[in-house]
Design a protein around this motif. Structure first.
Motif, PDB file in Angstrom:
ATOM      1  N   MET A 262     -54.199 -39.423  -7.735  1.00  0.00           N
ATOM      2  CA  MET A 262     -52.950 -40.587  -7.209  1.00  0.00           C
ATOM      3  C   MET A 262     -53.022 -40.252  -5.509  1.00  0.00           C
ATOM      4  O   MET A 262     -52.888 -41.258  -4.665  1.00  0.00           O
ATOM      5  CB  MET A 262     -51.712 -40.068  -7.611  1.00  0.00           C
ATOM      6  CG  MET A 262     -51.293 -40.849  -8.796  1.00  0.00           C
ATOM      7  SD  MET A 262     -49.627 -40.520  -9.436  1.00  0.00           S
ATOM      8  CE  MET A 262     -48.604 -41.530  -8.168  1.00  0.00           C
TER       9      MET A 262
ATOM     10  N   THR B   2     -53.639 -42.962  -2.569  1.00  0.00           N
ATOM     11  CA  THR B   2     -52.521 -43.570  -1.772  1.00  0.00           C
ATOM     12  C   THR B   2     -53.416 -43.247  -0.355  1.00  0.00           C
ATOM     13  O   THR B   2     -52.836 -43.916   0.474  1.00  0.00           O
ATOM     14  CB  THR B   2     -51.659 -42.295  -1.782  1.00  0.00           C
ATOM     15  OG1 THR B   2     -51.023 -42.436  -3.065  1.00  0.00           O
ATOM     16  CG2 THR B   2     -50.321 -42.389  -0.728  1.00  0.00           C
TER      17      THR B   2
ATOM     18  N   MET C  26     -54.475 -48.910  -8.574  1.00  0.00           N
ATOM     19  CA  MET C  26     -53.372 -48.407  -9.280  1.00  0.00           C
ATOM     20  C   MET C  26     -53.578 -49.264 -10.848  1.00  0.00           C
ATOM     21  O   MET C  26     -53.434 -48.641 -11.860  1.00  0.00           O
ATOM     22  CB  MET C  26     -52.020 -48.492  -8.951  1.00  0.00           C
ATOM     23  CG  MET C  26     -51.795 -47.384  -7.933  1.00  0.00           C
ATOM     24  SD  MET C  26     -51.929 -45.815  -8.416  1.00  0.00           S
ATOM     25  CE  MET C  26     -51.414 -45.127  -7.030  1.00  0.00           C
TER      26      MET C  26
ATOM     27  N   TRP D 293     -56.406 -46.977 -12.233  1.00  0.00           N
ATOM     28  CA  TRP D 293     -55.683 -45.826 -12.610  1.00  0.00           C
ATOM     29  C   TRP D 293     -54.641 -46.014 -13.806  1.00  0.00           C
ATOM     30  O   TRP D 293     -54.626 -45.004 -14.840  1.00  0.00           O
ATOM     31  CB  TRP D 293     -54.930 -45.354 -11.508  1.00  0.00           C
ATOM     32  CG  TRP D 293     -54.504 -43.879 -11.483  1.00  0.00           C
ATOM     33  CD1 TRP D 293     -55.121 -42.705 -11.326  1.00  0.00           C
ATOM     34  CD2 TRP D 293     -53.038 -43.608 -11.837  1.00  0.00           C
ATOM     35  NE1 TRP D 293     -54.208 -41.756 -11.556  1.00  0.00           N
ATOM     36  CE2 TRP D 293     -53.119 -42.026 -11.923  1.00  0.00           C
ATOM     37  CE3 TRP D 293     -51.912 -43.991 -12.393  1.00  0.00           C
ATOM     38  CZ2 TRP D 293     -51.747 -41.525 -12.179  1.00  0.00           C
ATOM     39  CZ3 TRP D 293     -50.837 -43.585 -12.756  1.00  0.00           C
ATOM     40  CH2 TRP D 293     -50.655 -42.209 -12.634  1.00  0.00           C
TER      41      TRP D 293
ATOM     42  N   ALA E 230     -46.866 -47.232 -10.925  1.00  0.00           N
ATOM     43  CA  ALA E 230     -47.630 -46.237  -9.906  1.00  0.00           C
ATOM     44  C   ALA E 230     -47.638 -46.742  -8.602  1.00  0.00           C
ATOM     45  O   ALA E 230     -47.458 -46.240  -7.701  1.00  0.00           O
ATOM     46  CB  ALA E 230     -48.884 -45.663 -10.681  1.00  0.00           C
ATOM     47  N   SER E 231     -48.199 -47.926  -8.436  1.00  0.00           N
ATOM     48  CA  SER E 231     -48.132 -48.705  -7.121  1.00  0.00           C
ATOM     49  C   SER E 231     -47.035 -48.972  -6.526  1.00  0.00           C
ATOM     50  O   SER E 231     -46.914 -48.539  -5.209  1.00  0.00           O
ATOM     51  CB  SER E 231     -48.958 -50.163  -7.416  1.00  0.00           C
ATOM     52  OG  SER E 231     -48.865 -50.845  -6.095  1.00  0.00           O
TER      53      SER E 231
ATOM     54  N   THR F 114     -45.974 -45.439  -5.056  1.00  0.00           N
ATOM     55  CA  THR F 114     -46.817 -44.894  -3.802  1.00  0.00           C
ATOM     56  C   THR F 114     -46.716 -45.679  -2.759  1.00  0.00           C
ATOM     57  O   THR F 114     -47.280 -45.404  -1.638  1.00  0.00           O
ATOM     58  CB  THR F 114     -48.087 -44.358  -4.412  1.00  0.00           C
ATOM     59  OG1 THR F 114     -48.666 -45.647  -4.913  1.00  0.00           O
ATOM     60  CG2 THR F 114     -48.058 -43.517  -5.362  1.00  0.00           C
TER      61      THR F 114
ATOM     62  N   ALA G 119     -47.241 -37.286  -5.404  1.00  0.00           N
ATOM     63  CA  ALA G 119     -47.825 -37.434  -6.682  1.00  0.00           C
ATOM     64  C   ALA G 119     -47.586 -36.476  -7.400  1.00  0.00           C
ATOM     65  O   ALA G 119     -47.676 -36.664  -8.661  1.00  0.00           O
ATOM     66  CB  ALA G 119     -49.400 -37.479  -6.144  1.00  0.00           C
TER      67      ALA G 119
ATOM     68  N   ASN H 293     -45.844 -37.317 -11.169  1.00  0.00           N
ATOM     69  CA  ASN H 293     -46.710 -36.625 -12.491  1.00  0.00           C
ATOM     70  C   ASN H 293     -45.655 -35.625 -13.219  1.00  0.00           C
ATOM     71  O   ASN H 293     -45.746 -35.508 -14.442  1.00  0.00           O
ATOM     72  CB  ASN H 293     -47.956 -36.199 -12.162  1.00  0.00           C
ATOM     73  CG  ASN H 293     -48.940 -37.142 -11.954  1.00  0.00           C
ATOM     74  OD1 ASN H 293     -49.535 -38.021 -12.817  1.00  0.00           O
ATOM     75  ND2 ASN H 293     -49.332 -37.314 -10.614  1.00  0.00           N
TER      76      ASN H 293
END
Length: 490
Positions: A119, A123, A135, A138, A375-376, A379, A391, A395
């Motif tokens: 991540m 970023t 993302m 990912w 996730a997008s 971050t 990150a 997580n």
């Protein structure tokens, strides 16, 4: 100065290893009966094959994210990948349950070193308005690995033996190492001071909390377990107070949580981790014990979920850059909650498997709408110098959610079995399958499992609410944009 490279090549190299470590969270589920028989052990020991991995994976994540900021995400990723690959070979060669548990613990440490770096690289190498597509890949890998694990595990166990669910990681790990050395750039590091007090407090608190939750059901939630969990919570509260008062460089900069979307994303991803983990346990019990499917066949019921997630996540991630942050995750959580509730409604001895496949397909689309956009959003406003810390936090909350979901569903299934007149049916957890059930108890057993599916569906409501409260990126950041510009110029 770093050499300008195509960031997509670096991302491709990283997700190969990322896919492998997430695969190992679920691939063991269908192998538990084979491991128990071959190593002549009992169910409580076999559960620790997965629990040891989850424990050593979850506890260090806050620290390993910060290590990437200090020593470079590429370096920490490669160290973690080397540990993970070597530990996979150790797992495959283990001749006793104790050795296998120790090897799985080593695997978890390697995974903890790797995960935040993926991540962090996204970023730091993709512009915020281009990050959704990255993302998407990912997130697609994260969702796909979680769902493919049981399918691949079933095929390997049925055809080659349980050892191969670990040995298969060795050539993949070697390829992933070579790709990372070649394609991942050596990003500039920040000369951070390491928060030793924060490391100790977070490590002790997380260890006590996660260990207590994982062991709670097997220890009948004794006073000792509750004291251990309480101690972990107290240590984490002290950790938060320490971080708030730290005028130097705290392990977790609490300023990250001033960003509304980052804070809500953490709540949503914890709900997602808990829901995915808790829905799989009763599902596999139902398919293998009630419907008498093999591990491979039961895993293939969820194949539509894995396939649709894998194909649609990159596209949805790219589209998410152009849409309001709340839209796709909210839709995804609503669809996922509906599909999980459908699984529960279908859990009877003679229901049509076709409808399970349809519900799994809907869940696949839901996963694609959740993993990448979430996730997008988390971050989007992270300062580049705190990419690893952010990150690590993200997580960690996902992993803690998974552990909470695993512990909660085990306790709930046991309680519903008792309530439906089946008494103490033994420990339940980690997807271990039972043999065919006597016909006279199929209805009661199915009812107990169906009732337990209310838990993951209810947990997903938390994700719906958190996602619905997202705001536009310009409104979310507060003071973050100015801080990010200052960090970038520095």
């Amino acid at each position: 100065m770093t050499t300008q490279r195509n960031p997509w090549l670096a991302l491709f190299a990283l997700v190969v290893g990322f896919f492998m470590i997430l695969l190992d969270m679920t691939i063991v589920a269908v192998a538990n009966p084979a491991i128990m028989t071959d190593l002549s052990t009992d169910i409580s020991n076999v559960i620790w094959v997965t629990s040891a991995y989850l424990l050593t994976y979850a506890v260090p994540l806050l620290v390993t994210g910060r290590l990437g900021d200090k020593f470079g995400p590429k370096n920490i990723y490669l160290i973690g990948l080397a540990i993970f690959t070597a530990a996979s070979l150790w797992c495959g060669l283990s001749g006793s349950i104790g050795m296998l548990i120790a090897a799985r613990a080593a695997q978890g440490i390697g995974a903890a070193l790797m995960t935040p770096q993926t991540m962090a690289v996204i970023t730091r190498t993709f512009a915020p308005d281009k990050r959704g597509a990255a993302m998407g890949l990912w997130g697609g890998v994260a969702g796909l690995a979680t769902l493919v694990g049981p399918i691949l595990g079933g095929v390997l166990v049925d055809n080659l033996g349980w050892e191969w669910i670990f040995i298969v990681n060795v050539p993949v790990g070697i390829i992933a190492f070579g790709l990372a050395v070649w394609l991942v750039p050596a990003l500039p590091t920040s000369d951070h001071k390491f928060d030793i007090v924060g490391v100790i407090l977070s490590g002790v608190g997380m260890l006590a909390l996660v260990f207590g939750i994982q062991e709670g059901n097997s220890q009948d939630w004794s006073l000792r377990i509750w004291l251990l969990i309480g101690f972990g919570v107290v240590m984490l509260v002290v950790f938060v107070v320490n971080q708030a008062r730290n005028r130097g460089e705290p392990l977790v900069p609490l300023s990250l949580f001033r960003d509304r979307n980052f804070a809500l994303s953490n709540l949503a991803i914890a709900a997602m981790g808990a829901a995915v983990t808790s829905m799989m346990v009763p599902s596999y019990f139902y398919l293998q014990a009630v419907r008498e499917m093999t591990p491979t066949m039961s895993a293939l019921v969820f194949a539509p979920m894995a396939i649709i997630t894998g194909f649609t996540a990159p596209f949805i991630g790219k589209v998410s850059d152009k849409l309001p942050p709340r839209l796709l995750p909210t839709i995804g959580f609503v669809l996922f909650a509906g599909s999980v509730a459908s699984f529960g409604a279908l859990m009877s001895p003679d229901s049509s498997i076709i409808w399970f496949l349809v519900a799994a397909a809907v869940a696949g689309l839901a996963n694609a709408c959740i993993w990448a956009p979430l996730a997008s959003t988390a971050t989007h406003n992270l300062p580049v110098t705190q990419a690893g810390a952010g990150a690590g936090v993200y997580n960690t909350t996902r992993q803690v959610g998974s552990v909470l979901g695993s512990a909660a569903i085990s306790a709930l299934i046991a309680a519903r079995l008792t309530a439906n007149g089946l008494g103490d049916s033994g420990p339940v957890g980690e997807g271990a399958a039972t043999g065919p059930l006597p016909p006279q108890i199929l209805d009661e057993f199915s009812t107990a499992l169906a009732q337990s599916m209310i838990l993951p569906a209810a947990i997903l409501v938390i994700g719906i609410i958190a996602s619905a409260l997202f705001v536009g990126h310009g409104k979310s950041a507060g003071k973050a944009p100015a801080r990010e510009k200052a960090d970038a110029s520095a």
